[in-house]
Design an enzyme around this catalytic site. Sequence first.
Site, PDB file in Angstrom:
ATOM      1  N   GLU A  20      36.801   1.128 -15.540  1.00  0.00           N
ATOM      2  CA  GLU A  20      36.411   0.687 -16.881  1.00  0.00           C
ATOM      3  C   GLU A  20      37.087   1.459 -18.003  1.00  0.00           C
ATOM      4  O   GLU A  20      37.423   0.895 -19.031  1.00  0.00           O
ATOM      5  CB  GLU A  20      34.885   0.826 -17.095  1.00  0.00           C
ATOM      6  CG  GLU A  20      34.044   0.021 -16.150  1.00  0.00           C
ATOM      7  CD  GLU A  20      33.552   0.882 -15.013  1.00  0.00           C
ATOM      8  OE1 GLU A  20      32.422   0.687 -14.592  1.00  0.00           O
ATOM      9  OE2 GLU A  20      34.308   1.762 -14.535  1.00  0.00           O
ATOM     10  N   GLU A  60      25.934  -3.846 -13.250  1.00  0.00           N
ATOM     11  CA  GLU A  60      26.887  -4.086 -14.339  1.00  0.00           C
ATOM     12  C   GLU A  60      28.314  -3.874 -13.841  1.00  0.00           C
ATOM     13  O   GLU A  60      29.218  -4.663 -14.121  1.00  0.00           O
ATOM     14  CB  GLU A  60      26.593  -3.137 -15.505  1.00  0.00           C
ATOM     15  CG  GLU A  60      27.374  -3.431 -16.766  1.00  0.00           C
ATOM     16  CD  GLU A  60      26.806  -4.591 -17.567  1.00  0.00           C
ATOM     17  OE1 GLU A  60      27.592  -5.241 -18.272  1.00  0.00           O
ATOM     18  OE2 GLU A  60      25.599  -4.855 -17.478  1.00  0.00           O
ATOM     19  N   ARG A  99      23.101   6.483 -14.182  1.00  0.00           N
ATOM     20  CA  ARG A  99      22.151   5.365 -14.296  1.00  0.00           C
ATOM     21  C   ARG A  99      21.476   5.176 -12.938  1.00  0.00           C
ATOM     22  O   ARG A  99      22.016   4.543 -12.046  1.00  0.00           O
ATOM     23  CB  ARG A  99      22.866   4.091 -14.750  1.00  0.00           C
ATOM     24  CG  ARG A  99      23.381   4.190 -16.173  1.00  0.00           C
ATOM     25  CD  ARG A  99      23.991   2.902 -16.679  1.00  0.00           C
ATOM     26  NE  ARG A  99      24.438   3.043 -18.060  1.00  0.00           N
ATOM     27  CZ  ARG A  99      25.648   3.459 -18.419  1.00  0.00           C
ATOM     28  NH1 ARG A  99      26.543   3.763 -17.497  1.00  0.00           N
ATOM     29  NH2 ARG A  99      25.971   3.575 -19.696  1.00  0.00           N
TER      30      ARG A  99
END
Length: 688
Positions: free
Chosen positions: A9, A86, A299
């Site tokens: 990312e 995600e 997370r």
Amino acid sequence: MADNLVIVESPAKAKTIEKYLGKRYKVVASMGHVRDLPRSQTGIDTENNYEPKYITIRGKGPLLKDLKKEAKKAKKIYLASDPDREGEAIAWHLSHALGDDKEYYRVVFNEITKEAVKESFKHPSEINQQLVDAQQARRILDRLVGYNISPVLWKKVKKGLSAGRVQSVALRLVIDRENEIRKFNPEEYWTITGQFKYGRSSFEGKFNRLESEKIKLKTKDDVDKVLAQLSGNDFNVDSVEKKEKKRHPSQPFTTSSLQQEAARKLNFKARKTMMVAQQLYEGIDIKREGTVGLITYMRTDSTRISPVAQNEATDFIQKEYGDEYVGRKKSVKQSESSQDAHEAVRPTSANRTPANMKQYLSRDQYRLYKLIWDRFIASNMSAAILDTVKMELSNNGVIFRSNGQTIKFKGFMQIYIEGNDDGEEDLNNRLPEIAEGETVKSEKVDPKQHFTQPPPRFTEARLVKTLEELGIGRPSTYAPTIDTIQKRNYVKMDQKRFMPTEIGEIVNQSMTEYFPDIIDVDFTRTMEKSLDDVAEGEASWVKVIDDFYKEFSPQVERADAEMEKIEIKDEPAGEDCEKCGSPMVYKMGRYGKFMACSNFPDCRNTKAIVKTIGVKCPKCKDGEVVERKSKKNRLFYGCDQYPECDFISWDRPIGRDCPKCDHYLVEAKKGKTAKVKCTNCEYEEKAE
């Protein structure tokens, strides 16, 4: 030329991983998602199995073009986005955007270290379609809610409003708490505190009972009855009960507990905590080691740690503190809502101590890393042992009780003690050594009147904790949810606690009347469970969305037809515009309330709201000191004659000069304590 293309990312993550993989791998960044639903329309075909319409995100065209070029050259393409739903969705979108004619390999790692990354590339897998479906279902669900309710609110209430599935519940929690506070009726009660003397030692005790009867001190008459029964100031020591108590360390951090503790101890907002944690996860350049991720993936709702990490922590504790500080290995029970997909948030190596890493980190990075490292090491240490004492003192049937405790063995407290919202606990309240049957003197018996207090407003830490306990949202949603209700001006911060605004209450009232399911805690929790079922392959995402939409769609139609238009009148500011003479009104802007002319757009005069504190400016002596707020919403004090006078102070001037050097004094606050100090010399005094 590299045979293998790896897509992650962010550039920071790409830079770290490329060093580990060598020349045969080229690592590039997608800068997050490359495809999403269009902003200009709902983008969901509700007549065709809720088929989403994905488009290239605006501005990502050139980047996607470059990624396609690199993909054509590569023999193998590895998608290494983050190890959550995600991240799985990002990988899936990339595979579709780059073309279906290639074979894609999915690699995931919970920590960005050389060993973890290399090991993950030895065992690539396919994209997990169940996780993609769960994320896609959440995105579609939130889009259907937001893009159907928001236009109704624009038409009936005010332009620019929004309603979201999780944010609406968070707002409701804040408003429900505010309503509890408004309805609260304080009740009077009293306490009696005794100051006792034994030899040279002084200690405190509180009234407990009369003889064997527990009585509540509701009024002054109740207090007078107790005081009237006292005879002299000699108290007999009726009992001394000593016990040894163990206190066990907290588990290592989850996303939620990290956000809560960072708010308490570092004064970080949830958004800032996650931003800094992301930097620590993606990699920090350390001499001799190169770029390395300092923490595991941030997370997570799991407190599990790997045996390798636990053994390394045990070895570190043994070496640095000794065998007696090593904790007993124990199994950890996860909460029912925990997905347990990853380990807890922990340092990637116990041996990278905060002291050794400090030189490579920014101040915020260091403080958060130290918090994570301390909590993890402490969680593997032995329990602390406290010596507790409970003493009962009597005078003519009036019983006082005194409690004390001292730390006998620090254990995990050598490194870390968990914070709380109510201030620091006194862990060393030592009582003198007194035997049963001895006599102590009372120096003072002090009755005090109190009133019961309403439940406290939510701090950010309390709100995150409540959302987690209720099963609302997931680790990745807490920070953006809280951020959204603040940006929409549905809530405001007052002394670091959330208060609903007028517009927030109007939106909540409209949602309560026309969309009761959306703001219902049980409904939202059940929906989260349904999304988990999709991720586990136990439910179809289309059915989950269809079951919801069949009930939701008629509610939207009813709201559009029946909701009355609400006119929000501007609040008069109580003064006239100095340019045109029209009344000034309060408006809400990006940085909070301000005053504007009611004759807008003919007159565009605006000015900041200032609140005087009743103190003359210490610099110019003519102006008044006023409260102001910075662009980051931080309170400071300045002169109302600005720009003629540029006086500024982060601490509140109190209107007195220092008795030593004649410079002005300020009240400086740290947590719940405050002190008065000089702005020039070292003079200090207690704040009133």
